[in-house]
Scaffold this active site. Structure first.
Site, short mmCIF file in Angstrom:
data_model
loop_
_atom_site.label_atom_id
_atom_site.label_comp_id
_atom_site.label_asym_id
_atom_site.label_seq_id
_atom_site.Cartn_x
_atom_site.Cartn_y
_atom_site.Cartn_z
N ASP A 29 0.85 -1.20 0.00
CA ASP A 29 0.00 0.00 0.00
C ASP A 29 0.89 1.25 0.00
OD1 ASP A 29 -3.22 0.48 0.96
OD2 ASP A 29 -1.85 2.18 1.15
N ILE A 30 0.48 2.23 -0.78
CA ILE A 30 1.28 3.47 -0.91
C ILE A 30 1.25 4.30 0.37
CG2 ILE A 30 -0.52 5.05 -1.77
CD1 ILE A 30 1.48 5.81 -4.02
N ASN A 85 -12.79 -3.45 2.63
CA ASN A 85 -13.75 -2.36 2.71
C ASN A 85 -14.66 -2.46 1.50
OD1 ASN A 85 -12.46 -1.34 5.03
ND2 ASN A 85 -11.00 -0.19 3.78
N GLY A 91 -16.12 2.24 3.65
CA GLY A 91 -14.88 3.00 3.51
C GLY A 91 -14.07 2.65 2.28
N GLN A 92 -14.71 2.03 1.28
CA GLN A 92 -13.98 1.68 0.06
C GLN A 92 -13.71 2.94 -0.76
OE1 GLN A 92 -15.97 -1.19 -2.49
NE2 GLN A 92 -14.14 -1.47 -3.74
N HIS A 98 -10.21 -5.46 -3.33
CA HIS A 98 -8.88 -5.63 -2.76
C HIS A 98 -8.99 -6.03 -1.30
CE1 HIS A 98 -10.04 -1.38 -2.39
NE2 HIS A 98 -9.39 -1.36 -1.22
N HIS A 100 -6.85 -5.85 2.18
CA HIS A 100 -5.70 -5.28 2.88
C HIS A 100 -5.15 -6.36 3.82
CE1 HIS A 100 -6.82 -0.88 2.31
NE2 HIS A 100 -7.99 -1.44 2.11
P1 5GP Z 1 -9.77 1.27 0.36
O1 5GP Z 1 -9.87 2.57 1.11
O2 5GP Z 1 -10.50 1.35 -0.97
O3 5GP Z 1 -10.15 0.05 1.13
O4 5GP Z 1 -8.24 1.07 0.07
C1 5GP Z 1 -7.56 1.65 -0.99
C2 5GP Z 1 -6.09 1.59 -0.61
O5 5GP Z 1 -5.34 1.83 -1.79
C3 5GP Z 1 -5.66 2.64 0.41
O6 5GP Z 1 -5.10 2.00 1.56
C4 5GP Z 1 -4.63 3.49 -0.34
O7 5GP Z 1 -3.56 3.90 0.48
C5 5GP Z 1 -4.18 2.55 -1.45
N1 5GP Z 1 -3.74 3.23 -2.65
C6 5GP Z 1 -4.36 4.29 -3.26
N2 5GP Z 1 -3.68 4.65 -4.35
C7 5GP Z 1 -2.62 3.81 -4.44
C8 5GP Z 1 -1.54 3.69 -5.39
O8 5GP Z 1 -1.42 4.43 -6.37
N3 5GP Z 1 -0.61 2.71 -5.15
C9 5GP Z 1 -0.71 1.87 -4.07
N4 5GP Z 1 0.26 0.95 -3.93
N5 5GP Z 1 -1.71 1.95 -3.18
C10 5GP Z 1 -2.65 2.91 -3.36
#
Ligand code: 5GP
Ligand code: ZN
Length: 112
Positions: A29-30, A85, A91-92, A98, A100
């Site tokens: 994750d970034i 999520n 919180g998606q 995906h 985590h």
């Molecule tokens: P969500 O909030 O949808 O469950 O998770 C999305 C996740 O994607 C977040 O934890 C966010 O930090 C990660 N993310 C968003 N943009 C990027 C990216 O460009 N590269 C990577 N490696 N992770 C990302």
């Protein structure tokens, strides 16, 4: 389709890859929320858990097998958390399925 994780799958957006096969990709994750924080995604675009077609549900068991293998590789033997999520209230923020995986510290419960 304008999907961030599809662009990571295609390589248009770079990522720090951990594992890849014909069906899934695992990458860090970034914006890590724990010392270890990676994501495992199907290469196929599936929006979220609600949108997984019945005949594609086996991708979920494959993702969990990949998580098992990576957890061993990264020495997460003291435990970790798998988070999915789903949708707005869940919180998606990226509309590509995906999971985590967070580890390397004690994680609070319940989530906020
Ligand atoms: P969500 O909030 O949808 O469950 O998770 C999305 C996740 O994607 C977040 O934890 C966010 O930090 C990660 N993310 C968003 N943009 C990027 C990216 O460009 N590269 C990577 N490696 N992770 C990302
Ligand atoms: Zn996608």
């Amino acid at each position: 389709m304008d999907c961030l994780f599809c662009k990571i799958v295609s390589g248009d957006i770079p990522s720090k890859k951990i594992y890849e096969d014909d069906r899934v990709l695992a990458f860090y994750d970034i914006d890590p929320k724990a010392p270890v924080h990676f994501l495992v995604i199907p290469k196929d675009h599936i929006k979220n858990v609600l949108e997984i077609p019945s005949k594609k549900l086996d991708i979920v068991s494959h993702i969990f097998k990949v998580i098992q293998n990576i957890a061993v590789e990264l020495n997460l033997n003291e435990g970790f958390r798998i988070v999915n999520n789903c949708g707005e209230q869940g919180g998606q923020t990226v509309d590509h399925l995906h999971f985590h995986v967070l580890g390397g510290r004690n994680l609070g419960w319940p989530p906020g």
